[in-house]
Design a protein around this motif. Structure first.
Motif, PDB file in Angstrom:
ATOM      1  N   TRP A 133      79.097  11.804  18.396  1.00  0.00           N
ATOM      2  CA  TRP A 133      77.918  11.543  17.563  1.00  0.00           C
ATOM      3  C   TRP A 133      77.330  10.154  17.811  1.00  0.00           C
ATOM      4  CZ3 TRP A 133      75.070  15.058  15.223  1.00  0.00           C
ATOM      5  CH2 TRP A 133      75.643  16.319  15.012  1.00  0.00           C
ATOM      6  N   ALA A 134      78.131   9.218  18.266  1.00  0.00           N
ATOM      7  CA  ALA A 134      77.575   7.927  18.671  1.00  0.00           C
ATOM      8  C   ALA A 134      76.646   8.106  19.873  1.00  0.00           C
ATOM      9  CB  ALA A 134      78.702   6.948  18.998  1.00  0.00           C
ATOM     10  N   THR A 135      77.046   8.982  20.791  1.00  0.00           N
ATOM     11  CA  THR A 135      76.177   9.298  21.929  1.00  0.00           C
ATOM     12  C   THR A 135      74.922  10.019  21.472  1.00  0.00           C
ATOM     13  OG1 THR A 135      78.153   9.548  23.306  1.00  0.00           O
ATOM     14  CG2 THR A 135      76.089  10.412  24.181  1.00  0.00           C
ATOM     15  N   PHE A 136      75.086  10.960  20.551  1.00  0.00           N
ATOM     16  CA  PHE A 136      73.946  11.745  20.089  1.00  0.00           C
ATOM     17  C   PHE A 136      72.913  10.881  19.353  1.00  0.00           C
ATOM     18  CE2 PHE A 136      77.174  15.450  19.576  1.00  0.00           C
ATOM     19  CZ  PHE A 136      77.246  15.556  20.957  1.00  0.00           C
ATOM     20  N   LEU A 137      73.369   9.763  18.777  1.00  0.00           N
ATOM     21  CA  LEU A 137      72.412   8.885  18.094  1.00  0.00           C
ATOM     22  C   LEU A 137      71.394   8.333  19.087  1.00  0.00           C
ATOM     23  CD1 LEU A 137      71.547   7.521  15.471  1.00  0.00           C
ATOM     24  CD2 LEU A 137      73.169   5.672  15.975  1.00  0.00           C
ATOM     25  N   PHE A 347      74.725  16.770  26.550  1.00  0.00           N
ATOM     26  CA  PHE A 347      75.743  17.758  26.901  1.00  0.00           C
ATOM     27  C   PHE A 347      76.754  17.227  27.912  1.00  0.00           C
ATOM     28  CE2 PHE A 347      72.755  20.763  25.033  1.00  0.00           C
ATOM     29  CZ  PHE A 347      73.612  21.661  24.420  1.00  0.00           C
ATOM     30  N   TRP A 348      76.356  16.318  28.774  1.00  0.00           N
ATOM     31  CA  TRP A 348      77.195  15.966  29.913  1.00  0.00           C
ATOM     32  C   TRP A 348      77.856  14.586  29.838  1.00  0.00           C
ATOM     33  CZ3 TRP A 348      73.366  17.879  34.290  1.00  0.00           C
ATOM     34  CH2 TRP A 348      73.299  19.284  34.231  1.00  0.00           C
ATOM     35  N   LEU A 349      77.337  13.665  29.040  1.00  0.00           N
ATOM     36  CA  LEU A 349      77.904  12.316  29.030  1.00  0.00           C
ATOM     37  C   LEU A 349      79.114  12.107  28.119  1.00  0.00           C
ATOM     38  CD1 LEU A 349      74.891   9.826  29.167  1.00  0.00           C
ATOM     39  CD2 LEU A 349      76.162  10.884  31.033  1.00  0.00           C
TER      40      LEU A 349
END
Length: 602
Positions: A133-137, A347-349
């Motif tokens: 979720w940190a990435t999704f932010l 999706f990939w990171l």
């Protein structure tokens, strides 16, 4: 991220502290989730939203999809390829059933559904929720500028579903030659979950009827499946040819599925011609610049993706790296592709970022003393996190509750004035205001050009419009048959009855000023505020015998600027209520959202 065991109390007496750490972790995840929803709740009115709802409502009322241009006097009978028909129906029915706040809430739900698909994919790869979720932010901030209510939202959703399906289909994909051979030796099953791929053609039927972004989706699918097919043949030799052909067959079926639209192959022919021509006049087709709101989020995400693949301990997937690089190149060339780059990164990171973060965390906590928090500190941390969640939720609620149309951005007061004068005929209006003008003034008023662009207008009409709007001071693409740039040509050839000028476009302001000052001028200024001007043809507004004669006391010319806003759709208040079947009026209760004061507010 989950604290390392080295950073947690280890004695039996500290079991309560461990539970507190779990509470903190859950609160941080909740804060990240709510924070991700904020950028997706963008409540700015898209210039084309009025048109999308209007066209769908007319389709519903007539019972058939128009095949030629409507509401225009310059392209009558010209073919109209409405490649967003399903999305427009969704918008129209959505406003009918959910209303304005409901549609804003539905938009957030759609965006969060996209992030949830990313989260499910990350979970299957062992990524911790905080890392995901940190990435999704950052992903959500890259989607932010592309998330007003518009057909592109369905394109983003379809792309996310496609990427999730692909991740599930290749969930058991081997990393080495021995992985493939061992899998084949143990059973006849390939490392491909074929049942997931079987639904992709249905997805592309929906996508092709929702938004033109399906073309990019097909390219992504072809690149991924083609790359996997090459890997199969390389690693298995002749034994992998059959499965490779199966993957190519899935791609071909998806391509064939896009023919299931009202236009059949005609949609693809139109897209080939339209996308093959540049659109320098449209901001979203330009390269991102530092002044763009999405520029720095994109640069940050690009840098993060490079770092993720450079420093990860996980296997680097060559197919994904090539596809991500190609989409990054397109995003650096065209603003509108940044959203698709963000979807791929979502999706990939995460697996690679967790790999890096875990390594850094282990180094950081090595040798550190065990952390002990007293009860007051625990309560304070939990309260701070809960308070932050509450503030984010409050901000989100405010975004959903209001859908403002700002008078400083849109000609709210100018259209109110034109409605009061019962203006009718042909209107030359800046393309970014044209569909709002149609919602407010149609069917009595038709426009010279609007945001449908090449879907229903010949290039010569487009050229005359942007000659008027931009002149030769901006990058242009023009037909060879349009002749030299002449901003006044549309006044002479198209002969509008009214001109509604967006005063941000200095060339248009200058053209009308020169036309009005000419000795044999055909034009007179009848309305002006700080945002817009309305010019009328003299034989329409100056002749007493004209049915649209505007006496001097009803003309309004000032530099008044209002920073207030009205709720979408911000249609004019009519003096005499008139029945209407359009969803725009049914949603708003025509006139219910009109300005509390007339156009000359204050």
């Amino acid at each position: 991220m989950t604290p390392s065991p080295a950073a947690l109390p280890s004695s039996a007496d500290d079991g309560g502290a461990r539970r507190d750490y779990q509470v903190f972790r859950r609160l941080v995840i909740a804060l990240l989730v709510v924070a991700c929803a904020g950028p997706l709740a963008l409540n700015v009115a898209d210039p084309d939203l009025w048109g999308h709802v209007l066209y769908a409502e007319e389709w519903i009322a007539d019972g058939k999809l128009p095949r030629t241009a409507t509401h225009t006097y310059t392209a009558e009978g010209h073919p109209w390829v409405n490649h967003e028909n399903l999305a427009e129906l969704a918008l129209a029915y959505g406003f009918r059933t959910l209303g304005v706040p409901g549609m804003l809430a539905a938009k957030v739900v759609l965006g969060m559904a996209i992030l949830l698909l990313m989260s499910l994919a990350a979970q299957r790869q062992g990524v911790r929720p905080i890392a995901a979720w940190a990435t999704f932010l950052l992903v959500s901030y890259n989607l932010h500028a592309f998330f007003p209510l518009r057909p592109q939202l369905l394109s983003f959703l379809c792309c996310a579903v496609m990427l999730f399906v692909i991740e599930r289909a290749f969930d058991a994909w081997g990393y080495r030659r021995t992985d493939f051979t061992n899998t084949r030796r143990k059973s006849d099953n390939s490392p491909i979950e074929w049942r997931w791929l079987m639904g992709l053609p249905v997805l592309f039927v929906v996508w092709a009827n929702s938004h033109g972004g399906f073309a990019l989706g097909l390219v992504l699918l072809a690149a991924i499946l083609g790359g996997r097919a090459i890997e199969l043949v390389y690693r298995l030799g002749a034994a992998g040819v059959g499965r490779a052909m199966g993957l190519l067959g899935v791609g071909a079926a998806c391509g064939a599925a896009t023919l299931a639209t009202p236009y059949g192959y005609g949609l693809h022919l139109w897209m080939k011609g339209s996308l093959g021509q540049p659109r320098p006049e449209i901001t979203e087709w330009l390269a991102p610049q530092p002044g763009n709101p999405v520029f720095w989020p994109f640069v940050s995400l690009l840098a993060l993706s490079i770092a993720a693949y450079a420093f990860t301990d996980r296997r680097r997937d060559a197919v994904k790296m090539v596809v991500l690089a190609l989409v990054a190149w397109q995003a650096a060339s065209h603003l509108r592709h940044i959203a698709f780059f963000a979807l791929l990164c979502g999706f990939w990171l995460p697996p690679h970022l967790q790999s890096i973060a875990g390594r850094l965390r282990n180094r950081a906590v090595e040798g550190l003393p065990t952390a002990h928090l007293n009860s007051w500190m625990r309560v304070g941390i939990a309260s701070a996190l809960a308070g932050a969640i509450g503030l984010q939720a409050l901000f989100l609620g405010q975004r959903i509750a209001a859908f403002p149309v700002y008078r400083s951005w849109y000609p709210v007061d100018a259209l109110q004035w034109m409605s009061e004068q019962r203006a009718a005929g042909n209107l030359l209006v800046s393309f970014n205001w044209a569909q709002y003008a149609l919602a407010a003034l149609a069917p009595e008023m038709r426009v010279q050009f609007d945001g449908r662009f090449r879907t229903c207008y010949p290039q010569e009409v487009i050229d005359r419009h942007f000659d008027f709007l931009l002149g030769d001071g901006s990058p242009r693409f023009r037909s060879e048959t349009s002749g030299p740039i002449d901003g006044a040509r549309t006044l002479e050839i198209d002969r509008p009855d009214y001109v509604l000028v967006d005063r941000k476009y200095q060339n248009a302001v200058s053209v009308m000023a020169n036309a009005g000052e000419a000795e044999d001028s055909e034009w007179t200024l009848v309305y002006q505020d700080a945002v817009a001007q309305v010019w009328g043809r003299r034989d329409v507004v100056d002749e007493v015998s004209s049915s649209q004669f505007v006496p001097p006391d009803r003309r309004f010319v000032s530099e008044h600027l209002s920073h207030t806003a009205v709720q979408w759709p911000a249609l004019p208040r009519l003096k005499t209520p008139q029945p209407s079947t359009t969803g725009l009026t049914e949603v708003a209760g025509r006139g219910a959202d009109a300005p509390a004061k007339p156009y000359n507010e204050g």
